[in-house]
Every structure is written in structure tokens, then in C-alpha cells.
Design an enzyme around this catalytic site. Structure first.
Site, PDB file in Angstrom:
ATOM      1  N   LYS A 141     -31.743 -20.106   6.074  1.00  0.00           N
ATOM      2  CA  LYS A 141     -31.302 -19.665   7.057  1.00  0.00           C
ATOM      3  C   LYS A 141     -31.236 -17.920   7.526  1.00  0.00           C
ATOM      4  O   LYS A 141     -31.255 -17.631   8.430  1.00  0.00           O
ATOM      5  CB  LYS A 141     -29.719 -20.083   7.840  1.00  0.00           C
TER       6      LYS A 141
ATOM      7  N   TYR B 266     -29.648 -22.881   1.704  1.00  0.00           N
ATOM      8  CA  TYR B 266     -29.041 -23.573   2.961  1.00  0.00           C
ATOM      9  C   TYR B 266     -29.058 -22.042   3.637  1.00  0.00           C
ATOM     10  O   TYR B 266     -29.832 -21.581   4.122  1.00  0.00           O
ATOM     11  CB  TYR B 266     -27.987 -24.614   2.823  1.00  0.00           C
TER      12      TYR B 266
ATOM     13  N   ASP C  10     -22.514 -18.515  10.040  1.00  0.00           N
ATOM     14  CA  ASP C  10     -22.033 -16.657   9.231  1.00  0.00           C
ATOM     15  C   ASP C  10     -22.457 -16.912   7.381  1.00  0.00           C
ATOM     16  O   ASP C  10     -21.970 -15.759   6.843  1.00  0.00           O
ATOM     17  CB  ASP C  10     -20.651 -16.773   9.577  1.00  0.00           C
TER      18      ASP C  10
HETATM   19  P1  NAD Z   1     -27.654 -31.527  11.850  1.00  0.00           P
HETATM   20  O1  NAD Z   1     -28.060 -31.513  10.393  1.00  0.00           O
HETATM   21  O2  NAD Z   1     -26.920 -32.432  12.424  1.00  0.00           O
HETATM   22  O3  NAD Z   1     -29.332 -31.668  12.723  1.00  0.00           O
HETATM   23  C1  NAD Z   1     -30.219 -30.676  13.170  1.00  0.00           C
HETATM   24  C2  NAD Z   1     -31.171 -31.709  13.496  1.00  0.00           C
HETATM   25  O4  NAD Z   1     -32.174 -31.760  13.514  1.00  0.00           O
HETATM   26  C3  NAD Z   1     -31.401 -33.252  13.657  1.00  0.00           C
HETATM   27  O5  NAD Z   1     -31.039 -34.020  14.959  1.00  0.00           O
HETATM   28  C4  NAD Z   1     -32.735 -33.286  13.182  1.00  0.00           C
HETATM   29  O6  NAD Z   1     -33.505 -34.769  12.813  1.00  0.00           O
HETATM   30  C5  NAD Z   1     -33.515 -31.905  13.740  1.00  0.00           C
HETATM   31  N1  NAD Z   1     -34.835 -31.294  12.260  1.00  0.00           N
HETATM   32  C6  NAD Z   1     -35.037 -31.455  10.944  1.00  0.00           C
HETATM   33  N2  NAD Z   1     -35.728 -31.030  10.052  1.00  0.00           N
HETATM   34  C7  NAD Z   1     -36.238 -31.113  11.732  1.00  0.00           C
HETATM   35  C8  NAD Z   1     -37.478 -30.199  11.524  1.00  0.00           C
HETATM   36  N3  NAD Z   1     -38.599 -30.166  10.844  1.00  0.00           N
HETATM   37  N4  NAD Z   1     -38.135 -31.031  13.386  1.00  0.00           N
HETATM   38  C9  NAD Z   1     -37.641 -30.981  13.900  1.00  0.00           C
HETATM   39  N5  NAD Z   1     -36.486 -31.510  14.199  1.00  0.00           N
HETATM   40  C10 NAD Z   1     -35.469 -31.256  12.890  1.00  0.00           C
HETATM   41  O7  NAD Z   1     -27.168 -29.805  11.954  1.00  0.00           O
HETATM   42  P2  NAD Z   1     -26.123 -29.356  12.850  1.00  0.00           P
HETATM   43  O8  NAD Z   1     -24.597 -29.698  13.221  1.00  0.00           O
HETATM   44  O9  NAD Z   1     -26.327 -30.117  14.715  1.00  0.00           O
HETATM   45  O10 NAD Z   1     -26.536 -27.786  13.235  1.00  0.00           O
HETATM   46  C11 NAD Z   1     -27.741 -27.223  14.120  1.00  0.00           C
HETATM   47  C12 NAD Z   1     -28.051 -25.642  13.896  1.00  0.00           C
HETATM   48  O11 NAD Z   1     -26.695 -24.937  13.813  1.00  0.00           O
HETATM   49  C13 NAD Z   1     -28.946 -25.437  12.092  1.00  0.00           C
HETATM   50  O12 NAD Z   1     -29.734 -24.695  12.629  1.00  0.00           O
HETATM   51  C14 NAD Z   1     -27.603 -24.847  11.147  1.00  0.00           C
HETATM   52  O13 NAD Z   1     -28.074 -23.883  10.621  1.00  0.00           O
HETATM   53  C15 NAD Z   1     -26.802 -24.511  12.588  1.00  0.00           C
HETATM   54  N6  NAD Z   1     -25.372 -23.811  11.805  1.00  0.00           N
HETATM   55  C16 NAD Z   1     -24.825 -25.240  12.276  1.00  0.00           C
HETATM   56  C17 NAD Z   1     -23.469 -24.883  11.840  1.00  0.00           C
HETATM   57  C18 NAD Z   1     -22.228 -26.473  11.191  1.00  0.00           C
HETATM   58  O14 NAD Z   1     -21.252 -26.402  11.201  1.00  0.00           O
HETATM   59  N7  NAD Z   1     -22.447 -27.476  11.496  1.00  0.00           N
HETATM   60  C19 NAD Z   1     -22.646 -23.878  11.693  1.00  0.00           C
HETATM   61  C20 NAD Z   1     -22.631 -22.520  11.505  1.00  0.00           C
HETATM   62  C21 NAD Z   1     -25.155 -22.788  11.739  1.00  0.00           C
END
Ligand code: NAD
Ligand code: TYD
Length: 350
Positions: free
Chosen positions: A156, A152, A128
Site C-alpha cells: 500500500k 500488505y 494508516d
Molecule cells: P476487501 O478485501 O473487502 O475488498 C477488496 C475488493 O477488491 C474485493 O471485492 C476484490 O474482489 C477486489 N479486488 C481484489 N483484487 C482485485 C483486482 N486485481 N482487480 C479488481 N478487483 C480486485 O477490502 P476492503 O476492506 O473493502 O478495503 C478496501 C480498500 O481500503 C483497500 O484498498 C484497503 O487497502 C483499504 N483499507 C481498508 C481498511 C480496512 O479496515 N478494511 C482500512 C484502511 C484502508
């Protein structure tokens, strides 16, 4: 008949690991998890599924076109769900470079492979935050303009635009899910909720950016996983879906609730936690509010959150109390260096 495979990227991260577990439980598909294992990853998050013959882990980078191409040729996934990302706003302020690399070039690399191999569904996990600061505005609907504030969020938003372009130009069946702030077990302690729980358990202060009146919509991670599978299977191809609870909470109120739950769980005096809020210099560019409409996912897919904030916080606090060793292992030397840059040197700014 050969079991269909789904490619999950970033499955060793916080949300991705919950999703992999959920998928293996709910469906009979094979799950191929491609993850680079950055600082944010942890194989321990999936230790309970590694012996499942339908699960396969591949260590690799989503920007590596050769490896990604080879994986598509070998596994022929019918669907891709992309969690892989640099995910923390504060780190993107310190250094945007890896955010552009993974969150934009990585998505481009995956889209190209998906186009060549004709996948049936490509779900981009978005946020969001792409709508930017909505203070004083009505909750954002999916067609509203993207006005990201942080590097960031900009990375996205760029990925979302690439997905929409690939849909229109090449007919790739992309879908986008924009979820609000997730929380739950195994979240990295750079994010507010686990950071607060860790500091309170250790007897440290909890840093509150600015006046603490910023507003977020907190979504329990398991509710998000359920939404993501709905969108993956039943979402309209080309569609964008907001995922959130519709309940918005200020950071100060959230922290107060965490203190109350912790006090209850530990039979401690809530004031011993409440007194540890410390107002610190604000995050540069900090968005005051995020708020999205969830009409579409509710009306089209019938999805609703099932865990309210009180229940979600209780489950989360209990998990962290029971897994303090994990929390401390995750807060390693590099975490301490990061913490120092943001909270002690304060953004490395004059
Ligand atoms: P996180 O940071 O916990 O995990 C990200 C994962 O991606 C890690 O395991 C990392 O090793 C892997 N990664 C990073 N770069 C990489 C690459 N180049 N190649 C392969 N793997 C790679 O993230 P999260 O909090 O689990 O979020 C997951 C997704 O959800 C993301 O796309 C994030 O933008 C989105 N998101 C997160 C939230 C939140 O509150 N955490 C909210 C909305 C959307
Ligand atoms: P965060 O978990 O980083 O998610 P996001 O910025 O993506 O919403 O932060 C949630 C809110 O908490 C956000 O308004 C920033 C604030 N915050 C603090 O006040 N102190 C902190 O130490 C952190 C990490 C966040």
C-alpha cells in the site's frame, strides 16, 4: 446531458460496496464498478442497487491494461476511486505475491490509464498502516515517513508513492486517503471484529494475538465513506488525508466491548463470552500501535466521525446476528483452509 461517470474499483468488497451505495444515494453520477471478484468480494453486498440504471458492474482485473484502457475509453470517467486490493495483513504474511500484483501493479495500470484519459480526480484508498508501528510516537501526520511492517502495508505504501510520483511527474490529479481500521456490516470474517462475533456466536474461542494490548483506531465504515467522498470532491489535488476517529482502543478492550454488546443483544451472561478469549502465537511483525492525526481533514474539509465505537459496535453486532446465514456462507471451505493455516498450523512456521 450525459451523466458523469465515476469508476469505482473493488466495489464488491467491504468498504467499496458501502461506498457505491452511498455514492448512488448522495450523487446523480453513474457508477461503474470494476471488480475481479476474489474470495473477498460478494455481489450480495450490492444486491439492493443492481437494478439502479446508474449502476454498472464489470467483472475484471485492475492489472489488465487492455480491459482497463477499454473501460476508460468507453465510460470516460471524470474520477476514479481505487478500493481494489488484497486487504488482509495475515494473508500477506502467508503469501505476498497477490498483494504486489494487485496493490502495486494494479495501481500502476490504473494510473497509466488515468493519465492517458485525463481524469479530473484519482483517489487512492490507502491505510494508516503505511506509517508502520507508532508505539511511543505521537500520532502520525501526512508528511511523516512511510515505514510499513507487513507485505500488505509495504504494497500500500508503494501505491501511495506511485500516486505521488504521477502527480509530480505527469501532473495527474491524484489524492490519497489513509484510513484507520474500518468495521461494520458485511465485513469479511477474516478481520478481527467479524471473526470474533462469528466465533462467539458459534461457541468457539476467539484468538487473541500476543498479549492483546495492541492498539487500533476503529472507524465505522459509513463515516469513512463520507470522508472519502469529501476528499474526492473537495480535497486538495496532490493532497494526502488521514481518516480516523482519534480514539484508540486495545484489542482486549475492543473484544471486551464486543462481548458486552453481544450479551446485551442476546440477553446472555457476558461471562459466557468473556471467558472465550484465547491467547495465541503473535502475528509475525505485528505492529503494536497505529495512531494518526486527523487535523487536516477536520480543518480543510470539516469532516468528523459521527458514529462512536459503542454505537458502531452495536449496529455491527446487530447486523451480524441478523445475517448469520451470510456470515456462514462467507466462511466457506477456502476460508476454513486459511483459518487452519493461521490459527491451527500457526503461520505454517516451525
Ligand atoms: P476487501 O478485501 O473487502 O475488498 C477488496 C475488493 O477488491 C474485493 O471485492 C476484490 O474482489 C477486489 N479486488 C481484489 N483484487 C482485485 C483486482 N486485481 N482487480 C479488481 N478487483 C480486485 O477490502 P476492503 O476492506 O473493502 O478495503 C478496501 C480498500 O481500503 C483497500 O484498498 C484497503 O487497502 C483499504 N483499507 C481498508 C481498511 C480496512 O479496515 N478494511 C482500512 C484502511 C484502508
Ligand atoms: P485486523 O482486523 O487483521 O486489522 P489490522 O491488522 O490491519 O489492524 O486486526 C486488528 C487487530 O487485531 C490487530 O492488532 C491484529 C489483531 N487480531 C487478533 O488478535 N486476532 C485475530 O484473529 C485477528 C484477525 C486480528
Amino acid at each position: 446531458m450525459e451523466q458523469r461517470a465515476v469508476l469505482v474499483t473493488g466495489g464488491c468488497g467491504f468498504i467499496g460496496s458501502h461506498f457505491v451505495r452511498y455514492l448512488l444515494r448522495e450523487r446523480s453520477w453513474r457508477v461503474v464498478n470494476l471488480d475481479k471478484l476474489t474470495y473477498a468480494a460478494d455481489l450480495a453486498r450490492l444486491s439492493d442497487v443492481t437494478s439502479d440504471p446508474r449502476y454498472q458492474f464489470v467483472r475484471g482485473d485492475v492489472t489488465d491494461a487492455e480491459l482497463v484502457g477499454e473501460l476508460f475509453r468507453r465510460e470516460r470517467p471524470w474520477a476514479v476511486i481505487n478500493f481494489a486490493a488484497e486487504s488482509h495483513v495475515d494473508r500477506s504474511i502467508l503469501d505476498p505475491a497477490p498483494f504486489l500484483e494487485t496493490n502495486v501493479r494494479g495501481v500502476y495500470t490504473l494510473l497509466e490509464a488515468a493519465r492517458r484519459h485525463q481524469v479530473e480526480r484519482f483517489l487512492q484508498v490507502s491505510t494508516d498502516e503505511v506509517y508502520g508501528d507508532v508505539e511511543g510516537l505521537p500520532p502520525r501526520v501526512e508528511e511523516d515517513p512511510l515505514q510499513p511492517s507487513s507485505p500488505y502495508a509495504a504494497s500500500k505504501a508503494s501505491a501511495d508513492l506511485l500516486c505521488l510520483a504521477y502527480r509530480r511527474t505527469y501532473g495527474l490529479p491524484t489524492l490519497i486517503a489513509r484510513s484507520s481500521n474500518n468495521y461494520g456490516p458485511y465485513q469479511h470474517p477474516e478481520k478481527l471484529i467479524p471473526l470474533a462475533i462469528r466465533n462467539l456466536l458459534k461457541g468457539d474461542a476467539v484468538p487473541v494475538y500476543g498479549d492483546g494490548r495492541q492498539v487500533r483506531d476503529w472507524l465505522f465504515v459509513e463515516d469513512n465513506c463520507r470522508a472519502l467522498l469529501e476528499v474526492l470532491e473537495r480535497g486538495r489535488v496532490g493532497g494526502v488525508y488521514n481518516v480516523a476517529t482519534g480514539v484508540r482502543t486495545s484489542n482486549l478492550e475492543l473484544l471486551r466491548r464486543i462481548c458486552m454488546v453481544l450479551a446485551e443483544e442476546l440477553a446472555a451472561d457476558p461471562n459466557s463470552f468473556l471467558s472465550r478469549m484465547e491467547f495465541v502465537r503473535d502475528r509475525p511483525g505485528h505492529d503494536r500501535a497505529y495512531a494518526v492525526s486527523v487535523e487536516r481533514i477536520r480543518n480543510e474539509l470539516g469532516w468528523r466521525p459521527s458514529v462512536d465505537l459503542q454505537e458502531g459496535l452495536r449496529r455491527t453486532v446487530r447486523w451480524f446476528i441478523g445475517n448469520r446465514a451470510w456470515l456462514e456462507r462467507t466462511a466457506d471451505d477456502s476460508y476454513r483452509a486459511y483459518y487452519e493455516a493461521v490459527y491451527v498450523q500457526q503461520w505454517g512456521m516451525p
